[in-house]
Scaffold this motif. Structure first.
Motif: not given
Ligand code: SAM
Length: 261
Positions: A157, A160-161, A194, A197, A199-201, A204
């Motif tokens: 997680y 990814s940032y 970031e 990606i 679709n972030r949802e 995750n």
């Protein structure tokens, strides 16, 4: 310091080693036209050195009893806000400040480390970098590489940032009072992953599911997904469905998530 009674409930272990304080501040390249948000300044141990950079500074301290140590730092470039950072409207608080880069520096109480990082991300606070003192084990998890036991959902997680480095370990004796755990300083620098990606949802949820049972392999943890598609992607990374999530690099997770329809 003085007659102050440290509050355990706020994780008040104040840093007293000057070298550690300077090494924390020196680990990012703060300029006069930058803005630094300091979370939990305590009695101002880090604040004192941050002021030397002449940057814009906004500090959030939950404990009003520390006013007598902190108020003297306030001036036209430094604001001290006595509020729980987790409840603060940070974007509003900094809206009048003109700055180039935004950094977060904090020697955090351990129980709020992850909520604070999640808030910074979810509030859309555009940090360029963060330097955080965290519990040593947490630092290992944050900065872990694939194929190691510390590599988990939180690592992927954060990766990814941010590009994450564990800078140094800090001895518990460097704090007053000494905490029951060792600490380490990690540096997180915003990367450009970031944007990769779709679709972030979905991404995750994929990481959460992949690591849901640590000892199980991908085939088991992702049995409700399109395994054929995942197998093909893993193959490109020399991996298979019998691998565990801890072996899968961020890029493979991104590719898998981007191919979930
Ligand atoms: N920065 C100082 C130092 O290095 O000596 C103090 C660090 S101490 C580990 C953590 C500080 O965070 C304490 O002053 C505590 O009162 C404050 N704090 C705890 N939870 C907070 C929160 N949710 N928002 C803002 N400050 C918080």
């Amino acid at each position: 310091m003085g007659d102050y009674r440290h509050k355990k409930k706020y994780g008040q272990n104040f840093l007293k080693n000057k070298k550690v304080l300077i090494d924390i501040i020196d680990s990012i390249d703060v300029k006069e036209d930058d803005l630094v948000i300091e979370i939990g300044p305590g009695q101002g141990a880090l604040t004192k050195y941050l002021k030397l950079y002449g940057c814009n500074l906004v500090c959030y301290e939950i404990d009003k009893d520390l006013k007598r140590y902190l108020d003297s730092f306030a001036d036209n470039k430094t604001r001290i806000i006595y509020e729980d950072f987790l409840k603060a409207n940070v974007l509003k608080d900094i809206s009048n400040i003109k700055y180039n880069n935004l950094y977060v520096i904090a020697n955090l109480p351990y129980y709020v480390t992850t909520p604070i990082i999640e808030k910074i991300i979810s509030d859309g606070i555009s940090v360029k970098g963060m330097v955080l003192m965290v519990q040593k084990e947490v630092a290992y998890r944050f900065s872990a590489r694939p194929g190691t036991k510390d590599y988990g959902a939180i690592t992927v997680y954060l990766d990814s940032y941010f590009d994450i480095d564990l800078l140094f370990v800090v001895n518990r004796k460097d704090f007053d009072p000494s905490p029951n755990v060792d600490s380490a300083v990690v540096r997180l620098i915003r990367n450009n992953k970031e944007g990769l990606i779709k679709n972030r949802e979905v991404f995750n949820k994929l990481i959460k599911d992949s690591f849901s049972m640590k000892r199980k392999n991908i085939k088991n943890n992702l049995r409700n997904y399109d395994l054929k598609n995942i197998e093909q992607i893993l193959f490109k990374y020399d991996l298979s469905l019998s691998d565990r999530a801890e072996n899968i690099p961020l890029e493979a997770f991104i590719e898998i998530a981007n191919n979930i329809h």
